[in-house]
Design a protein around this motif. Structure first.
Motif, PDB file in Angstrom:
ATOM      1  N   ARG B  50       0.771  -1.407   0.061  1.00 24.20           N
ATOM      2  CA  ARG B  50      -0.131   0.163   0.012  1.00 24.20           C
ATOM      3  C   ARG B  50       0.991   1.192   0.154  1.00 24.20           C
ATOM      4  O   ARG B  50       0.566   2.215  -0.563  1.00 24.20           O
ATOM      5  N   ASN B  81       0.939  -0.416 -10.792  1.00 29.16           N
ATOM      6  CA  ASN B  81      -0.737  -0.602 -10.796  1.00 29.16           C
ATOM      7  C   ASN B  81      -0.609  -1.935  -9.943  1.00 29.16           C
ATOM      8  O   ASN B  81       0.397  -2.489  -9.788  1.00 29.16           O
ATOM      9  N   THR B  82      -1.969  -2.174  -9.418  1.00 25.35           N
ATOM     10  CA  THR B  82      -2.244  -3.251  -8.279  1.00 25.35           C
ATOM     11  C   THR B  82      -2.892  -4.343  -9.006  1.00 25.35           C
ATOM     12  O   THR B  82      -4.192  -3.860  -9.522  1.00 25.35           O
ATOM     13  N   PHE B  84      -5.816  -6.537  -6.936  1.00 24.72           N
ATOM     14  CA  PHE B  84      -6.031  -6.527  -5.690  1.00 24.72           C
ATOM     15  C   PHE B  84      -6.478  -8.056  -5.202  1.00 24.72           C
ATOM     16  O   PHE B  84      -7.005  -8.863  -6.152  1.00 24.72           O
ATOM     17  N   ASP B  86      -9.313  -9.152  -3.856  1.00 21.19           N
ATOM     18  CA  ASP B  86     -10.615  -9.431  -4.341  1.00 21.19           C
ATOM     19  C   ASP B  86     -10.847  -8.764  -6.073  1.00 21.19           C
ATOM     20  O   ASP B  86     -11.984  -8.866  -6.158  1.00 21.19           O
ATOM     21  N   ALA B  88     -11.324  -6.433  -7.286  1.00 22.13           N
ATOM     22  CA  ALA B  88     -11.901  -4.961  -7.221  1.00 22.13           C
ATOM     23  C   ALA B  88     -12.208  -4.665  -8.738  1.00 22.13           C
ATOM     24  O   ALA B  88     -12.123  -3.533  -9.009  1.00 22.13           O
ATOM     25  N   LEU B  89     -12.876  -5.713  -9.351  1.00 18.97           N
ATOM     26  CA  LEU B  89     -13.349  -5.011 -10.648  1.00 18.97           C
ATOM     27  C   LEU B  89     -14.605  -4.463 -10.584  1.00 18.97           C
ATOM     28  O   LEU B  89     -15.355  -4.412  -9.688  1.00 18.97           O
ATOM     29  N   PHE B  90     -14.732  -3.396 -11.503  1.00 14.51           N
ATOM     30  CA  PHE B  90     -16.039  -2.563 -11.425  1.00 14.51           C
ATOM     31  C   PHE B  90     -17.223  -3.321 -11.996  1.00 14.51           C
ATOM     32  O   PHE B  90     -17.215  -3.471 -13.141  1.00 14.51           O
ATOM     33  N   PRO B  91     -18.262  -3.503 -11.122  1.00 12.57           N
ATOM     34  CA  PRO B  91     -19.365  -4.433 -11.495  1.00 12.57           C
ATOM     35  C   PRO B  91     -20.279  -3.660 -12.518  1.00 12.57           C
ATOM     36  O   PRO B  91     -21.118  -4.592 -13.259  1.00 12.57           O
ATOM     37  N   HIS B  92     -20.278  -2.325 -12.464  1.00  8.56           N
ATOM     38  CA  HIS B  92     -21.369  -1.931 -13.431  1.00  8.56           C
ATOM     39  C   HIS B  92     -20.309  -1.909 -15.033  1.00  8.56           C
ATOM     40  O   HIS B  92     -21.229  -1.312 -15.895  1.00  8.56           O
ATOM     41  N   GLN B 135     -19.973 -10.222 -13.814  1.00  8.39           N
ATOM     42  CA  GLN B 135     -20.905 -11.264 -13.128  1.00  8.39           C
ATOM     43  C   GLN B 135     -20.791 -12.755 -13.914  1.00  8.39           C
ATOM     44  O   GLN B 135     -20.775 -13.929 -13.442  1.00  8.39           O
ATOM     45  N   ARG B 142     -11.646 -13.725 -13.707  1.00  6.48           N
ATOM     46  CA  ARG B 142     -11.839 -12.416 -13.063  1.00  6.48           C
ATOM     47  C   ARG B 142     -10.367 -12.053 -12.898  1.00  6.48           C
ATOM     48  O   ARG B 142     -10.098 -10.992 -12.954  1.00  6.48           O
ATOM     49  N   ARG B 149      -6.338  -5.526 -16.491  1.00  2.00           N
ATOM     50  CA  ARG B 149      -6.623  -3.915 -16.045  1.00  2.00           C
ATOM     51  C   ARG B 149      -5.281  -3.213 -15.731  1.00  2.00           C
ATOM     52  O   ARG B 149      -5.382  -2.159 -16.021  1.00  2.00           O
ATOM     53  N   ALA B 150      -4.503  -4.175 -15.000  1.00  2.83           N
ATOM     54  CA  ALA B 150      -3.428  -3.528 -14.435  1.00  2.83           C
ATOM     55  C   ALA B 150      -2.539  -3.185 -15.372  1.00  2.83           C
ATOM     56  O   ALA B 150      -1.678  -2.236 -15.712  1.00  2.83           O
TER      57      ALA B 150
END
Lengths: 268, 357
Positions: B50, B81-82, B84, B86, B88-92, B135, B142, B149-150
């Motif tokens: 962190r 870039n990280t 995570f 969990d 931390a993908l954006f669900p929307h 989802q 995922r 994404r990173a």
């Protein structure tokens, strides 16, 4: 077990009957040509015609809708900001305190809120009418919106915000591209709750409304006091139908957002 | 190879509400290597991550990035870039938009975004999944989206916060190979956080073993495994038999009531030490041929080997990994070579550190 379930169902039907009978009774006699609420003489749309032809009533309907939409919109904006503020408060005690202050406003009786607003408006010299009604409706809707939005915020994993920051998002990007989309269902729920609360509020409005300005619930009350006219029944029926439409609309919106959110929505 | 430090920690301390989670830590991270921060939960490894990512600032000390202090540079301004824990993908957002997020907030051109996202998804074997919603993706998929994404932002350093812990064993092993392979292809620095020592040994160029906010040891996996510096490291990495002993003189150590020749030197005469012998270095022989005589207390069949739990006359426990079978209750001898003995100096906070596994 099966017998138990049968009784439970019967009880449920009984409760709903009690709750809905007066409404159905009222709707039924809104079509009565006899002009009273006991002997049904014949079917008529007379009362509806009277309601529709009543311009004063239409102005009041427009007033009510304007107040409700404005109050809901403004209180949604304020409520979302409030929920965000509470979400970002780091100290647990402070958070609890703010939340409690918020909830007290929801559970406290309308009469007290109405009376206190009346005192406030007279002290600071705001004329009773459109502005005072709008302000008070915004005031009692904000806590409701906060209460609908906050759980959504708490459901959101804090790593989502970290992730957005990590990918180069500034505070504004984080808010508009991550937080707001995530809590959108909560915002909609809050808006509709505020809308219905404002539409059917009687007690608070009754206190803070002045001469020449009225909302539907206050108007129906004063007309009912003047004497029985079945046009009130007709008006109430129309209002009831409108509410049903709102509920169905809300259902479809929340249904749509739950398919959008896949498993998340289904779990609830 | 040129030795270029991308990240340097200089005497960094981090406290949360007066609680020290990172205690005066200094280290360097070089370009293009696979690093692992290994330690039990609460050892400070995630805090280091962190701090590098910029989610939190050090209480004391300085973090350098290419020689420049970056203590107060916020996360969104860092070339890091990280991935995570969990994800931390954006669900929307769908897969494409999730991967494109970083490029969009940097206001890149549309064509460039499209091309880079496609390329990143190809890198993690997710071609054709662009329009799926999050989802609809499995846990492993995922994970890959999170990695894509990173890396689409072309960071100099990729931080991975226990990214495999949510996957089942088979998938986890697969992803270990893939991550290692990905790191080689991209040629960027990976900093991987885990509490799983096998994962760390399998993947890393360099491991930092952490405990109680301090780096206990840093080195290659082989160095850490073969030459642990203290009881904690020996205990945390792999299984080991650890005994108190005395270093009589160079190349001679005493433990379990006997003296053995060993290959360690440089201790004070009669210095108390910890002695480590790995279970797989102990060989079963007859009672007379063994250097130690023990009684077999229990035996487990582990597939590759038998795991024997034995006790010697002094009541010391000996864990043995052997392909040969023994009988429970039997008296056997244990044989080992002088090189199998590893002698460690006793460190100050050792007493508590050792029983924390």
């Amino acid at each position: 077990m099966r017998g138990n379930k049968k009784w439970a169902n019967a009880y449920l039907v009984f409760v709903f009957l009690i709750l809905y009978t007066p409404i159905i009774y009222l709707i039924y006699y809104s079509f009565n040509s006899g002009g009273t609420m006991h002997d049904f003489e014949g079917f008529t749309l007379e009362w509806y015609k009277e309601v529709i032809g009543d311009t004063r009533l239409w102005i009041i309907v427009l007033n009510t809708l304007t107040i409700a939409l404005l109050a809901a919109a403004i209180s949604t904006i304020l409520g979302v900001m409030g929920a965000l503020a509470i979400y970002y408060v780091k100290k647990r005690q402070m958070k609890q305190l703010l939340l409690t202050l918020n909830n007290v406003l929801i559970v406290s009786p309308d009469v007290i809120i109405g009376a206190s607003f009346l005192i406030l408006f007279t002290i600071i010299g705001i004329q009773l009418g459109f502005t005072s009604v709008l302000l008070s409706h915004i005031a009692f809707s904000v806590p409701i919106v906060v209460l609908m939005v906050l759980p959504k915020l708490q459901e959101m994993s804090p790593t989502l915000i970290d992730a957005a920051r990590d990918l180069g998002a500034n505070q504004w990007d984080v808010l508009t591209k991550v937080i707001l989309p995530f809590i959108t269902p909560g915002i909609f729920a809050g808006f509709f709750m505020a809308l219905t609360y404002s539409l059917d509020d009687f007690a608070v409005t009754f206190f803070v409304t002045g001469n020449g300005f009225s909302t539907l619930s206050v108007e129906i009350y004063s007309r009912a006091r003047q004497g029985i006219s079945l046009s009130i029944n007709a008006l109430s029926t129309l209002l009831f139908l409108f509410t049903v439409v709102l509920v169905i609309g809300y259902y479809f919106i929340s249904q749509k957002s739950s398919t959008l959110y896949g498993m998340r929505g289904r779990r609830k | 190879m040129e030795k270029e430090a991308i990240i340097r920690f200089e005497r960094v301390t981090k406290e949360y509400d007066g609680l020290v989670v990172l205690d005066d830590v200094s280290f360097e991270i070089e370009r293009g290597k696979f690093y692992t921060l290994l330690g039990p939960s609460g050892c400070g490894k995630t805090t280091i991550l962190r701090l590098i990512a910029g989610f939190t600032e050090p209480t004391k000390g300085t973090i350098y990035f290419h020689g420049k202090p970056v203590n107060h540079v916020p996360a969104n301004k860092r070339q890091v870039n990280t991935v995570f824990q969990d994800y931390a993908l954006f669900p929307h957002l769908n897969v494409f938009e999730n991967v494109a997020f970083g490029l969009r907030v940097k206001k890149k051109k549309r064509l460039e975004i499209e091309e880079k996202v496609k390329q990143a998804l190809r890198f993690v074997n997710l071609e054709g999944y662009e329009n799926r919603s999050i989802q609809e993706m499995s846990g492993g998929q995922r994970q890959r989206v999170a990695i894509a994404r990173a890396i689409v932002n072309e960071p100099e350093v990729l931080l991975l916060d226990e990214p495999l812990s949510a996957l089942d064993l088979k998938l986890r092993t697969e992803m270990q190979y893939e991550l290692r392979e990905l790191q080689r292809r991209l040629g960027i620095t990976f900093i991987f956080v885990t509490h799983d020592q096998e994962e760390a040994l399998a993947m890393s160029d360099q491991i930092f073993v952490l405990n109680k906010g301090k780096i206990q040891q840093s080195g290659t996996p082989k160095e850490i495994y073969d030459e642990p510096v203290n009881r904690f490291v020996a205990d945390f990495i792999g299984e080991s038999n650890i005994l108190r002993g005395t270093m009589i003189e160079d190349y001679l150590v005493e433990f379990a009531g006997k003296r053995f020749t060993c290959v360690d030197k440089g201790f004070r005469p009669n210095e108390p030490v910890d002695v480590v012998i790995r279970p797989e270095d102990l060989e079963i022989t007859t009672r007379d041929q063994g250097k130690l005589q023990v009684r077999v207390d229990s035996q487990l069949f582990r597939g590759v080997h038998y795991e024997l739990c034995c006790y010697d006359e002094d009541g010391n426990e000996w864990l043995v990994h052997s392909t040969k079978k023994a009988e429970v209750g039997e008296e056997i001898g244990l044989y080992f070579d002088p090189e199998d003995i590893h002698v460690m100096r006793i460190s100050e906070d050792d007493g508590e550190g050792s029983d924390e596994k």
